[in-house]
Each structure stands twice: as C-alpha cells, then as structure tokens.
Write a protein that holds these residues in place. Structure first.
Motif, PDB file in Angstrom:
ATOM      1  N   HIS A  65       0.839  -1.204   0.000  1.00 24.30           N
ATOM      2  CA  HIS A  65       0.000   0.000   0.000  1.00 24.30           C
ATOM      3  C   HIS A  65       0.877   1.259   0.000  1.00 24.30           C
ATOM      4  N   LYS A  66       1.877   1.266   0.859  1.00 19.93           N
ATOM      5  CA  LYS A  66       2.780   2.422   0.932  1.00 19.93           C
ATOM      6  C   LYS A  66       3.558   2.608  -0.373  1.00 19.93           C
ATOM      7  N   LEU A  67       4.054   1.501  -0.911  1.00 16.01           N
ATOM      8  CA  LEU A  67       4.796   1.584  -2.172  1.00 16.01           C
ATOM      9  C   LEU A  67       3.903   2.052  -3.318  1.00 16.01           C
ATOM     10  N   ALA A  68       2.671   1.563  -3.344  1.00 19.84           N
ATOM     11  CA  ALA A  68       1.738   1.958  -4.408  1.00 19.84           C
ATOM     12  C   ALA A  68       1.459   3.457  -4.367  1.00 19.84           C
ATOM     13  N   GLY A  69       1.515   4.038  -3.179  1.00 16.49           N
ATOM     14  CA  GLY A  69       1.269   5.470  -3.056  1.00 16.49           C
ATOM     15  C   GLY A  69       2.462   6.338  -3.405  1.00 16.49           C
ATOM     16  N   VAL A  70       3.625   5.989  -2.882  1.00 18.88           N
ATOM     17  CA  VAL A  70       4.778   6.884  -3.030  1.00 18.88           C
ATOM     18  C   VAL A  70       5.610   6.616  -4.277  1.00 18.88           C
ATOM     19  N   ALA A  71       5.738   5.371  -4.696  1.00 19.13           N
ATOM     20  CA  ALA A  71       6.638   5.043  -5.806  1.00 19.13           C
ATOM     21  C   ALA A  71       6.317   5.805  -7.093  1.00 19.13           C
ATOM     22  N   PRO A  72       5.052   5.868  -7.528  1.00 20.79           N
ATOM     23  CA  PRO A  72       4.782   6.614  -8.761  1.00 20.79           C
ATOM     24  C   PRO A  72       5.122   8.102  -8.650  1.00 20.79           C
ATOM     25  N   THR A  73       4.933   8.672  -7.483  1.00 25.83           N
ATOM     26  CA  THR A  73       5.255  10.077  -7.263  1.00 25.83           C
ATOM     27  C   THR A  73       6.742  10.337  -7.466  1.00 25.83           C
ATOM     28  N   LEU A  74       7.548   9.334  -7.142  1.00 23.37           N
ATOM     29  CA  LEU A  74       9.001   9.466  -7.258  1.00 23.37           C
ATOM     30  C   LEU A  74       9.532   8.981  -8.606  1.00 23.37           C
ATOM     31  N   GLY A  75       8.622   8.618  -9.501  1.00 24.76           N
ATOM     32  CA  GLY A  75       9.036   8.218 -10.841  1.00 24.76           C
ATOM     33  C   GLY A  75       9.167   6.727 -11.053  1.00 24.76           C
ATOM     34  N   PHE A  76       8.711   5.929 -10.104  1.00 27.87           N
ATOM     35  CA  PHE A  76       8.804   4.470 -10.213  1.00 27.87           C
ATOM     36  C   PHE A  76       7.416   3.888 -10.452  1.00 27.87           C
ATOM     37  N   SER A  77       6.871   4.188 -11.623  1.00 27.47           N
ATOM     38  CA  SER A  77       5.491   3.781 -11.906  1.00 27.47           C
ATOM     39  C   SER A  77       5.337   2.264 -11.951  1.00 27.47           C
ATOM     40  N   ASN A  78       6.337   1.535 -12.445  1.00 32.96           N
ATOM     41  CA  ASN A  78       6.254   0.082 -12.490  1.00 32.96           C
ATOM     42  C   ASN A  78       6.167  -0.507 -11.081  1.00 32.96           C
ATOM     43  N   ILE A  79       6.977   0.002 -10.175  1.00 36.96           N
ATOM     44  CA  ILE A  79       6.936  -0.465  -8.787  1.00 36.96           C
ATOM     45  C   ILE A  79       5.571  -0.158  -8.175  1.00 36.96           C
ATOM     46  N   GLY A  80       5.066   1.025  -8.430  1.00 37.30           N
ATOM     47  CA  GLY A  80       3.753   1.398  -7.906  1.00 37.30           C
ATOM     48  C   GLY A  80       2.651   0.494  -8.419  1.00 37.30           C
ATOM     49  N   ALA A  81       2.681   0.178  -9.711  1.00 43.60           N
ATOM     50  CA  ALA A  81       1.648  -0.676 -10.306  1.00 43.60           C
ATOM     51  C   ALA A  81       1.728  -2.098  -9.753  1.00 43.60           C
ATOM     52  N   LEU A  82       2.931  -2.639  -9.652  1.00 47.67           N
ATOM     53  CA  LEU A  82       3.098  -3.981  -9.082  1.00 47.67           C
ATOM     54  C   LEU A  82       2.596  -4.021  -7.639  1.00 47.67           C
ATOM     55  N   ALA A  83       2.985  -3.037  -6.865  1.00 50.06           N
ATOM     56  CA  ALA A  83       2.590  -2.989  -5.460  1.00 50.06           C
ATOM     57  C   ALA A  83       1.067  -2.881  -5.313  1.00 50.06           C
ATOM     58  N   LEU A  84       0.444  -2.066  -6.147  1.00 48.22           N
ATOM     59  CA  LEU A  84      -1.009  -1.918  -6.092  1.00 48.22           C
ATOM     60  C   LEU A  84      -1.706  -3.224  -6.437  1.00 48.22           C
ATOM     61  N   ALA A 103       4.280 -12.178  -8.463  1.00 44.51           N
ATOM     62  CA  ALA A 103       4.280 -10.712  -8.541  1.00 44.51           C
ATOM     63  C   ALA A 103       5.138 -10.110  -7.438  1.00 44.51           C
ATOM     64  N   LEU A 104       5.072 -10.692  -6.237  1.00 48.02           N
ATOM     65  CA  LEU A 104       5.887 -10.199  -5.124  1.00 48.02           C
ATOM     66  C   LEU A 104       7.371 -10.391  -5.421  1.00 48.02           C
ATOM     67  N   GLU A 105       7.728 -11.520  -6.002  1.00 47.33           N
ATOM     68  CA  GLU A 105       9.123 -11.750  -6.376  1.00 47.33           C
ATOM     69  C   GLU A 105       9.585 -10.719  -7.408  1.00 47.33           C
ATOM     70  N   HIS A 106       8.719 -10.423  -8.374  1.00 50.48           N
ATOM     71  CA  HIS A 106       9.038  -9.409  -9.385  1.00 50.48           C
ATOM     72  C   HIS A 106       9.212  -8.036  -8.723  1.00 50.48           C
ATOM     73  N   LEU A 107       8.317  -7.699  -7.795  1.00 47.83           N
ATOM     74  CA  LEU A 107       8.419  -6.425  -7.069  1.00 47.83           C
ATOM     75  C   LEU A 107       9.739  -6.350  -6.309  1.00 47.83           C
ATOM     76  N   LEU A 108      10.095  -7.416  -5.614  1.00 49.25           N
ATOM     77  CA  LEU A 108      11.347  -7.419  -4.856  1.00 49.25           C
ATOM     78  C   LEU A 108      12.549  -7.239  -5.777  1.00 49.25           C
ATOM     79  N   THR A 109      12.506  -7.859  -6.935  1.00 51.81           N
ATOM     80  CA  THR A 109      13.592  -7.694  -7.916  1.00 51.81           C
ATOM     81  C   THR A 109      13.708  -6.232  -8.341  1.00 51.81           C
ATOM     82  N   GLU A 110      12.572  -5.613  -8.626  1.00 54.81           N
ATOM     83  CA  GLU A 110      12.567  -4.195  -9.021  1.00 54.81           C
ATOM     84  C   GLU A 110      13.093  -3.305  -7.898  1.00 54.81           C
ATOM     85  N   LEU A 111      12.672  -3.572  -6.664  1.00 55.59           N
ATOM     86  CA  LEU A 111      13.137  -2.776  -5.523  1.00 55.59           C
ATOM     87  C   LEU A 111      14.640  -2.923  -5.326  1.00 55.59           C
TER      88      LEU A 111
END
Length: 119
Positions: A65-84, A103-111
């Motif tokens: 939830h936190k990543l979905a909110g802040v990541a796109p604001t900081l320019g990480f739209s892919n991380i935000g979409a995965l997290a959402l 999906a969680l594994e993919h998110l962790l790889t991106e992070l």
C-alpha cells in the motif's frame, strides 16, 4: 516528519522546483528501502509455508500500500503498479497464491534493482 512546501501560487513549479520538493521524500524512500525489502522477503518466506499467515499478509498488504502510493510520485510507476496489484489481490483473497507470490518476487527484484542503482 512534516515537509513544508512553498505556499501555492499561480506560478507552475518547474522540474527543478519539483525535484527539490521531492528530494527529502526520495531520500527517506531509499533510506528505508533495504529494511522494507527484508521485511517483504521474510513475509514471503513465511507465506510459502503458510499461505494464510495473517501477520505476513498484513506486512505484504501494508508495505505494498505504501509503495503503491509513493513510488509513482518518485518516478517508479512500475513499482507502484506492481505494489497496487499485490495489495489488491491480498486484500481480496486473504491468502498467498502462486500468481501473487510471482508478482511479489518481481516487485522485490525491481526494488533491489533501484536500491543498487542508488548505491
């Protein structure tokens, strides 16, 4: 920690102004990222053996939830979409499924990639 942004004006902020305003948020995002990755990895391991572990599901849902909110604001739209997507699926199903785990594994790889880029 509260951020004080300049008072609203009729002038549209330029890119440099926006970058300056987001700098402390970006810094906090990256300073907390390693801990967040470890927390999500630990929850993922627990959910492999118990897909309905409430505490681990809560960690995944809250952090996503936190990543979905802040990541796109900081320019990480892919991380935000995965997290959402992960947050939504966990909220609906209340259990870890193979597609959510993938999906969680993919998110962790991106992070981890972003953390290495900043290091």
């Amino acid at each position: 920690m509260r951020h004080h942004f300049p008072a609203a004006s009729s002038k549209t902020p330029n890119r440099a102004d926006l970058d300056a305003m987001l700098a402390p948020i970006r810094q906090r995002f990256f300073s907390n990222l390693e801990v967040r990755i470890l927390r999500l990895e630990t929850a993922a391991v627990e959910l492999q053996s118990n897909p309905e572990a409430a505490d681990a599901l809560e960690i995944v849902q809250r952090d996503c939830h936190k990543l979905a909110g802040v990541a796109p604001t900081l320019g990480f739209s892919n991380i935000g979409a995965l997290a959402l997507d992960i947050e939504t699926e966990v909220k609906i199903g209340r259990r870890m499924t193979p597609p959510i785990a993938e999906a969680l594994e993919h998110l962790l790889t991106e992070l981890e990639r972003e953390l290495e880029t900043q290091g």
